[in-house]
Scaffold this motif. Structure first.
Motif, short mmCIF file in Angstrom:
data_model
loop_
_atom_site.label_atom_id
_atom_site.label_comp_id
_atom_site.label_asym_id
_atom_site.label_seq_id
_atom_site.Cartn_x
_atom_site.Cartn_y
_atom_site.Cartn_z
N GLY A 166 79.72 51.99 29.83
CA GLY A 166 80.68 51.08 30.44
C GLY A 166 82.06 51.37 29.89
O GLY A 166 82.29 52.41 29.26
N THR A 167 82.99 50.45 30.09
CA THR A 167 84.35 50.64 29.59
C THR A 167 84.38 50.83 28.08
O THR A 167 85.26 51.51 27.54
N VAL A 177 86.27 57.08 17.47
CA VAL A 177 84.99 56.83 16.80
C VAL A 177 83.89 57.66 17.49
O VAL A 177 83.63 57.46 18.68
N PRO A 178 83.26 58.60 16.79
CA PRO A 178 82.13 59.35 17.37
C PRO A 178 81.04 58.39 17.82
O PRO A 178 80.74 57.41 17.12
N GLN A 179 80.44 58.66 18.98
CA GLN A 179 79.51 57.70 19.56
C GLN A 179 78.35 58.39 20.26
O GLN A 179 78.42 59.55 20.65
N VAL A 180 77.27 57.62 20.41
CA VAL A 180 76.18 57.98 21.30
C VAL A 180 76.19 56.95 22.42
O VAL A 180 76.19 55.74 22.16
N VAL A 181 76.24 57.42 23.66
CA VAL A 181 76.25 56.52 24.81
C VAL A 181 74.82 56.26 25.25
O VAL A 181 74.03 57.20 25.41
N CYS A 182 74.50 55.00 25.45
CA CYS A 182 73.12 54.61 25.75
C CYS A 182 73.05 53.76 27.01
O CYS A 182 73.98 52.99 27.30
N TYR A 183 71.97 53.92 27.74
CA TYR A 183 71.75 53.02 28.87
C TYR A 183 70.28 53.01 29.28
O TYR A 183 69.64 54.06 29.38
N ILE A 202 77.55 59.32 33.18
CA ILE A 202 77.69 57.88 33.33
C ILE A 202 78.82 57.31 32.46
O ILE A 202 79.28 56.21 32.70
N SER A 203 79.26 58.06 31.46
CA SER A 203 80.31 57.55 30.58
C SER A 203 81.68 58.01 31.07
O SER A 203 81.84 59.14 31.54
N LEU A 204 82.67 57.13 30.95
CA LEU A 204 84.03 57.48 31.35
C LEU A 204 84.56 58.66 30.55
O LEU A 204 85.34 59.47 31.06
#
Length: 273
Positions: A166-167, A177-183, A202-204
């Protein structure tokens, strides 16, 4: 509907922040072409989408999130830690989404990481509109802290993050910030979405960069084993440096500060004509 009414009445329509017709219901371009005089888009690929695919000129004005983050008041690190009884270990933020059903699915898997990383402390960013009591039943005996309505403060201080798509993925990137995008959604919803939404990511963050800058764990891939593997990766200094480089490139693509002011000036200029 308002645009259609206004156009029939002879008004000029200015549309700030395009609907995401590049993701779904692309047929709406017909209404936009008919009813919109000036469109102001906030994502760089939207300009190409409108102008090259649909021959409809638009203004790319930058993204207002850059202003929202740049203008925020800085937080006192020491005071923040003391307020929530946190120690000096690096913070890993959990952003499980904003809707109840979403939070239930996401938080269950995210919390399985907590005991795996004793050298870090995990903090949940509580969503606006949700009560603390809603989260309590999921926390059980996990050594995790809940911070309500202070997501930007948390993001400005955290080391890494697990983020629901999402946003928030773009906000996390703008905070570097390093991230893991989850859904993970219901099987039926996911199958419907796959047929409606025609996107590579799916991530912006990845959509804007048009490459997999951040890992996306979707549906069955969002599990304890894969999440730990990807979290290990974003904690690795070498990988983090690559992410930071991509994040700075992302911010450059978004056009810098002043999106809303730029839009206002363009509208004013058009009105004066």
């Amino acid at each position: 509907r308002i645009m259609k009414w206004a156009k029939l009445k002879g008004y000029r329509n200015h549309y700030y922040i395009s609907p995401q017709i590049w993701a779904w219901k692309e047929g709406r371009i017909k209404d936009i072409k008919r009813d919109v005089d000036e469109m102001y888009v906030i994502l760089p690929f939207e300009k190409e989408f409108y102008e090259q695919k649909h021959q409809f000129p638009v203004h790319f004005v930058g993204h207002p999130l850059i202003d929202a983050i740049a203008q925020r008041q800085s937080v006192d690190h020491t005071k923040f830690l003391a307020t929530y009884q946190l120690d000096d270990r690096p913070l890993i933020a959990l952003l499980p989404g904003s809707r109840k059903q979403e939070i239930k699915k996401m938080l269950k898997v995210m919390l399985e990481m907590v005991d795996q990383y004793p050298k870090y402390q995990f903090v949940i960013a509580g969503a606006p509109g949700q009560e603390e009591s809603f989260y309590s039943s999921y926390l059980k005996d996990y050594p995790v802290t809940l911070v309500m309505n202070r997501t930007y403060d948390l993001m400005s201080l955290c080391h890494s993050a697990l983020v629901t798509s999402g946003t928030a993925t773009l906000e996390t990137a703008l905070f570097k910030v390093p991230q893991v995008v989850c859904y993970k959604g219901s099987s039926i919803s996911y199958q419907i979405a796959k047929r409606i939404v025609k996107l590579d990511y799916i991530s912006l963050v990845n959509l804007i960069m048009d490459q997999p800058v951040v890992t996306e764990l979707i549906q069955a891939d969002f599990n304890k084993r894969s999440l730990k593997q990807e979290l290990d990766l974003i904690l690795d200094p070498t990988h983090r440096n690559r992410v930071f480089t991509d994040y700075f490139e992302l911010e450059k693509k978004l056009g810098g500060i002043g999106a809303s002011e730029h839009t206002a000036k363009l509208i004013y200029k058009d009105i004066k004509k």
